[in-house]
Write a protein that holds these residues in place. Structure first.
Motif, PDB file in Angstrom:
ATOM      1  N   ASN A 122      10.287 -29.565   2.451  1.00 33.75           N
ATOM      2  CA  ASN A 122       9.780 -28.515   3.334  1.00 33.75           C
ATOM      3  C   ASN A 122       8.845 -27.556   2.599  1.00 33.75           C
ATOM      4  OD1 ASN A 122      11.332 -29.398   5.563  1.00 33.75           O
ATOM      5  ND2 ASN A 122      13.122 -28.359   4.734  1.00 33.75           N
ATOM      6  N   LEU A 123       7.949 -26.947   3.353  1.00 33.81           N
ATOM      7  CA  LEU A 123       7.087 -25.888   2.843  1.00 33.81           C
ATOM      8  C   LEU A 123       7.482 -24.573   3.490  1.00 33.81           C
ATOM      9  CD1 LEU A 123       3.618 -27.691   2.967  1.00 33.81           C
ATOM     10  CD2 LEU A 123       5.054 -27.283   0.958  1.00 33.81           C
ATOM     11  N   LEU A 124       7.190 -23.493   2.809  1.00 36.07           N
ATOM     12  CA  LEU A 124       7.512 -22.157   3.299  1.00 36.07           C
ATOM     13  C   LEU A 124       6.241 -21.332   3.400  1.00 36.07           C
ATOM     14  CD1 LEU A 124      10.343 -19.812   2.086  1.00 36.07           C
ATOM     15  CD2 LEU A 124       7.976 -19.075   1.836  1.00 36.07           C
ATOM     16  N   ARG A 125       6.063 -20.632   4.514  1.00 30.75           N
ATOM     17  CA  ARG A 125       4.941 -19.706   4.680  1.00 30.75           C
ATOM     18  C   ARG A 125       5.352 -18.374   4.062  1.00 30.75           C
ATOM     19  NH1 ARG A 125       5.065 -19.106   9.974  1.00 30.75           N
ATOM     20  NH2 ARG A 125       6.152 -17.110   9.807  1.00 30.75           N
ATOM     21  N   THR A 126       4.532 -17.843   3.174  1.00 32.81           N
ATOM     22  CA  THR A 126       4.878 -16.587   2.497  1.00 32.81           C
ATOM     23  C   THR A 126       4.450 -15.401   3.370  1.00 32.81           C
ATOM     24  OG1 THR A 126       2.800 -16.659   1.275  1.00 32.81           O
ATOM     25  CG2 THR A 126       4.722 -17.618   0.205  1.00 32.81           C
ATOM     26  N   ASP A 127       5.415 -14.817   4.064  1.00 32.46           N
ATOM     27  CA  ASP A 127       5.170 -13.622   4.866  1.00 32.46           C
ATOM     28  C   ASP A 127       5.402 -12.350   4.062  1.00 32.46           C
ATOM     29  OD1 ASP A 127       4.609 -15.077   7.228  1.00 32.46           O
ATOM     30  OD2 ASP A 127       6.760 -15.305   7.607  1.00 32.46           O
ATOM     31  N   LEU A 128       6.418 -12.372   3.203  1.00 31.33           N
ATOM     32  CA  LEU A 128       6.808 -11.186   2.440  1.00 31.33           C
ATOM     33  C   LEU A 128       6.987 -11.534   0.974  1.00 31.33           C
ATOM     34  CD1 LEU A 128       9.449  -9.930   4.997  1.00 31.33           C
ATOM     35  CD2 LEU A 128       7.395  -8.660   4.352  1.00 31.33           C
ATOM     36  N   SER A 129       6.507 -10.652   0.105  1.00 34.35           N
ATOM     37  CA  SER A 129       6.702 -10.782  -1.333  1.00 34.35           C
ATOM     38  C   SER A 129       7.760  -9.779  -1.786  1.00 34.35           C
ATOM     39  CB  SER A 129       5.388 -10.524  -2.071  1.00 34.35           C
ATOM     40  OG  SER A 129       4.402 -11.475  -1.698  1.00 34.35           O
ATOM     41  N   CYS A 130       8.577 -10.186  -2.755  1.00 34.67           N
ATOM     42  CA  CYS A 130       9.688  -9.352  -3.217  1.00 34.67           C
ATOM     43  C   CYS A 130       9.678  -9.280  -4.741  1.00 34.67           C
ATOM     44  CB  CYS A 130      11.023  -9.939  -2.772  1.00 34.67           C
ATOM     45  SG  CYS A 130      11.145 -10.327  -1.018  1.00 34.67           S
ATOM     46  N   THR A 131       9.906  -8.094  -5.276  1.00 33.21           N
ATOM     47  CA  THR A 131      10.080  -7.901  -6.717  1.00 33.21           C
ATOM     48  C   THR A 131      11.327  -7.068  -6.944  1.00 33.21           C
ATOM     49  OG1 THR A 131       7.704  -8.018  -7.193  1.00 33.21           O
ATOM     50  CG2 THR A 131       9.108  -6.940  -8.832  1.00 33.21           C
ATOM     51  N   ILE A 132      12.261  -7.592  -7.741  1.00 28.81           N
ATOM     52  CA  ILE A 132      13.447  -6.839  -8.161  1.00 28.81           C
ATOM     53  C   ILE A 132      13.263  -6.470  -9.621  1.00 28.81           C
ATOM     54  CG2 ILE A 132      15.944  -6.858  -8.483  1.00 28.81           C
ATOM     55  CD1 ILE A 132      16.158  -8.933  -6.292  1.00 28.81           C
ATOM     56  N   PHE A 133      13.341  -5.189  -9.926  1.00 22.80           N
ATOM     57  CA  PHE A 133      13.188  -4.702 -11.297  1.00 22.80           C
ATOM     58  C   PHE A 133      14.520  -4.853 -12.034  1.00 22.80           C
ATOM     59  CE2 PHE A 133       9.712  -3.009  -8.962  1.00 22.80           C
ATOM     60  CZ  PHE A 133       8.677  -2.817  -9.864  1.00 22.80           C
ATOM     61  N   LEU A 134      14.475  -5.413 -13.253  1.00 20.22           N
ATOM     62  CA  LEU A 134      15.692  -5.728 -13.992  1.00 20.22           C
ATOM     63  C   LEU A 134      15.891  -4.884 -15.240  1.00 20.22           C
ATOM     64  CD1 LEU A 134      15.647  -9.615 -13.615  1.00 20.22           C
ATOM     65  CD2 LEU A 134      16.981  -7.946 -12.311  1.00 20.22           C
ATOM     66  N   ASN A 135      14.992  -3.942 -15.484  1.00 14.55           N
ATOM     67  CA  ASN A 135      15.257  -2.923 -16.506  1.00 14.55           C
ATOM     68  C   ASN A 135      14.652  -1.608 -16.046  1.00 14.55           C
ATOM     69  OD1 ASN A 135      12.678  -4.086 -16.960  1.00 14.55           O
ATOM     70  ND2 ASN A 135      12.706  -3.495 -19.121  1.00 14.55           N
ATOM     71  N   GLU A 136      15.078  -0.524 -16.702  1.00 14.50           N
ATOM     72  CA  GLU A 136      14.732   0.820 -16.241  1.00 14.50           C
ATOM     73  C   GLU A 136      13.270   1.157 -16.535  1.00 14.50           C
ATOM     74  OE1 GLU A 136      16.622   2.422 -14.378  1.00 14.50           O
ATOM     75  OE2 GLU A 136      18.589   1.505 -14.713  1.00 14.50           O
ATOM     76  N   PRO A 137      12.661   2.021 -15.724  1.00 15.53           N
ATOM     77  CA  PRO A 137      11.258   2.393 -15.937  1.00 15.53           C
ATOM     78  C   PRO A 137      10.988   2.994 -17.312  1.00 15.53           C
ATOM     79  CG  PRO A 137      11.999   3.112 -13.770  1.00 15.53           C
ATOM     80  CD  PRO A 137      13.212   2.617 -14.494  1.00 15.53           C
ATOM     81  N   ASP A 138      11.980   3.681 -17.874  1.00 19.72           N
ATOM     82  CA  ASP A 138      11.792   4.307 -19.189  1.00 19.72           C
ATOM     83  C   ASP A 138      11.810   3.297 -20.331  1.00 19.72           C
ATOM     84  OD1 ASP A 138      11.634   6.741 -17.946  1.00 19.72           O
ATOM     85  OD2 ASP A 138      13.709   7.322 -18.367  1.00 19.72           O
ATOM     86  N   ASP A 139      12.166   2.041 -20.035  1.00 17.84           N
ATOM     87  CA  ASP A 139      12.232   1.025 -21.077  1.00 17.84           C
ATOM     88  C   ASP A 139      10.854   0.511 -21.486  1.00 17.84           C
ATOM     89  OD1 ASP A 139      14.966   1.189 -20.958  1.00 17.84           O
ATOM     90  OD2 ASP A 139      15.262  -0.654 -19.807  1.00 17.84           O
ATOM     91  N   TYR A 140       9.832   0.824 -20.698  1.00 16.11           N
ATOM     92  CA  TYR A 140       8.509   0.290 -20.994  1.00 16.11           C
ATOM     93  C   TYR A 140       7.435   1.228 -20.455  1.00 16.11           C
ATOM     94  CZ  TYR A 140       9.077  -1.380 -16.159  1.00 16.11           C
ATOM     95  OH  TYR A 140       9.311  -1.451 -14.809  1.00 16.11           O
ATOM     96  N   GLU A 141       6.256   1.142 -21.040  1.00 15.74           N
ATOM     97  CA  GLU A 141       5.100   1.901 -20.564  1.00 15.74           C
ATOM     98  C   GLU A 141       4.124   0.940 -19.898  1.00 15.74           C
ATOM     99  OE1 GLU A 141       3.300   4.323 -23.521  1.00 15.74           O
ATOM    100  OE2 GLU A 141       5.155   5.385 -24.025  1.00 15.74           O
ATOM    101  N   GLY A 142       3.543   1.403 -18.787  1.00 18.93           N
ATOM    102  CA  GLY A 142       2.707   0.527 -17.981  1.00 18.93           C
ATOM    103  C   GLY A 142       3.584  -0.313 -17.073  1.00 18.93           C
ATOM    104  N   GLY A 143       3.060  -1.470 -16.654  1.00 21.40           N
ATOM    105  CA  GLY A 143       3.860  -2.384 -15.857  1.00 21.40           C
ATOM    106  C   GLY A 143       4.039  -1.983 -14.406  1.00 21.40           C
ATOM    107  N   GLU A 144       3.205  -1.053 -13.926  1.00 16.15           N
ATOM    108  CA  GLU A 144       3.311  -0.677 -12.524  1.00 16.15           C
ATOM    109  C   GLU A 144       2.810  -1.809 -11.627  1.00 16.15           C
ATOM    110  OE1 GLU A 144       1.829   1.198 -14.807  1.00 16.15           O
ATOM    111  OE2 GLU A 144       3.040   3.041 -14.929  1.00 16.15           O
ATOM    112  N   LEU A 145       3.497  -2.037 -10.531  1.00 14.61           N
ATOM    113  CA  LEU A 145       3.015  -2.948  -9.498  1.00 14.61           C
ATOM    114  C   LEU A 145       2.110  -2.140  -8.572  1.00 14.61           C
ATOM    115  CD1 LEU A 145       3.066  -5.629  -7.880  1.00 14.61           C
ATOM    116  CD2 LEU A 145       5.145  -4.789  -6.755  1.00 14.61           C
ATOM    117  N   ILE A 146       0.858  -2.537  -8.472  1.00  8.64           N
ATOM    118  CA  ILE A 146      -0.110  -1.849  -7.630  1.00  8.64           C
ATOM    119  C   ILE A 146      -0.377  -2.716  -6.398  1.00  8.64           C
ATOM    120  CG2 ILE A 146      -2.389  -0.798  -7.499  1.00  8.64           C
ATOM    121  CD1 ILE A 146      -0.611   0.516  -9.588  1.00  8.64           C
ATOM    122  N   ILE A 147      -0.094  -2.168  -5.219  1.00 14.10           N
ATOM    123  CA  ILE A 147      -0.244  -2.906  -3.965  1.00 14.10           C
ATOM    124  C   ILE A 147      -1.329  -2.232  -3.133  1.00 14.10           C
ATOM    125  CG2 ILE A 147       0.906  -3.738  -1.884  1.00 14.10           C
ATOM    126  CD1 ILE A 147       3.578  -3.337  -3.435  1.00 14.10           C
TER     127      ILE A 147
END
Length: 225
Positions: free
Chosen positions: A109-134
């Motif tokens: 089967n194929l899937l139509r991508t209607d929604l994109s999902c990102t789960i963050f797995l470490n805290e924002p203070d653990d790294y600089e940069g890395g922002e998701l820009i939508i």
């Protein structure tokens, strides 16, 4: 609609994920995209058919299955098994658009991508940069969430991950085919669901029953199942 969904994973789960991922074997993320994506992508990913990705992805899917906020927002029909990526040492993913169709592991089967999902797995203070820009009609939106939280957004959006200049950014990402293809209709149903939910905290009434009836009739009319 761009939506922040908190606490998809518990803090204990996040710690277990991070420890497992620290010991995992990562590969060049450019191997998983086409020519357009490979030109702007510089990160690492877990092999999607590997044992670690499948084990952790199963936990994420179980958590989502028990998350009414996610269900109300996404109205999921099918979900691509979660993938995992890591950015460090200036790693980034320039502006790109997600493919409209994706395959399933061990499925025809194929899937139509209607929604994109990102789960963050470490805290924002653990790294600089890395922002998701939508990007959307209202401009650019910067997303950098606490560990265990998820952002849900239309797969039609152009987006990027900015360079990680210190530390490392670790996330899970995947796509959803919704019962409701149209983002405006899906957003309208979500907003109606949230109104009904708030009204029900004050008790059932003829009005909540009427609104629930309206919601389900719209879902019947618009859904693709």
């Amino acid at each position: 609609m761009i939506l922040h969904i908190p606490d998809v994973l518990t803090k204990t789960q996040v710690q277990q994920f991070y420890q497992t991922l620290e010991q995992a074997d990562w590969v060049d993320g450019r191997n998983t995209v086409g020519d357009q994506g490979a030109k702007v992508k510089r990160n690492l990913q877990l092999p999607e058919h590997g044992e670690v990705a499948q084990q952790l992805g199963k936990i994420i899917l179980e958590q989502l299955n028990n998350n009414p906020y996610f269900f109300a927002a996404a109205l999921p029909l099918r979900i691509v098994p979660p993938l995992f990526n890591r950015y460090e040492g200036g790693g980034e993913y320039g502006f790109h658009v997600d493919g409209a169709v994706r395959g399933f592991h061990q499925s025809p089967n194929l899937l139509r991508t209607d929604l994109s999902c990102t789960i963050f797995l470490n805290e924002p203070d653990d790294y600089e940069g890395g922002e998701l820009i939508i990007q959307d009609l209202y401009g650019e939106h910067e997303v950098k969430l606490p560990a265990g939280d998820m952002v849900l957004y239309p797969s039609t959006s152009i987006h990027k991950v900015t360079p990680v200049t210190q530390g490392k950014r670790v996330c899970s990402f995947f796509w959803v085919q919704s019962m409701i293809r149209d983002d405006i209709k899906r957003t309208s149903l979500f907003e109606l669901d949230q109104v009904i939910t708030r009204m029900r905290t004050k008790g059932e009434s003829e009005d909540t029953l009427a609104l629930a009836n309206h919601y389900h009739n719209l879902l019947r009319m618009w859904s693709e199942i």
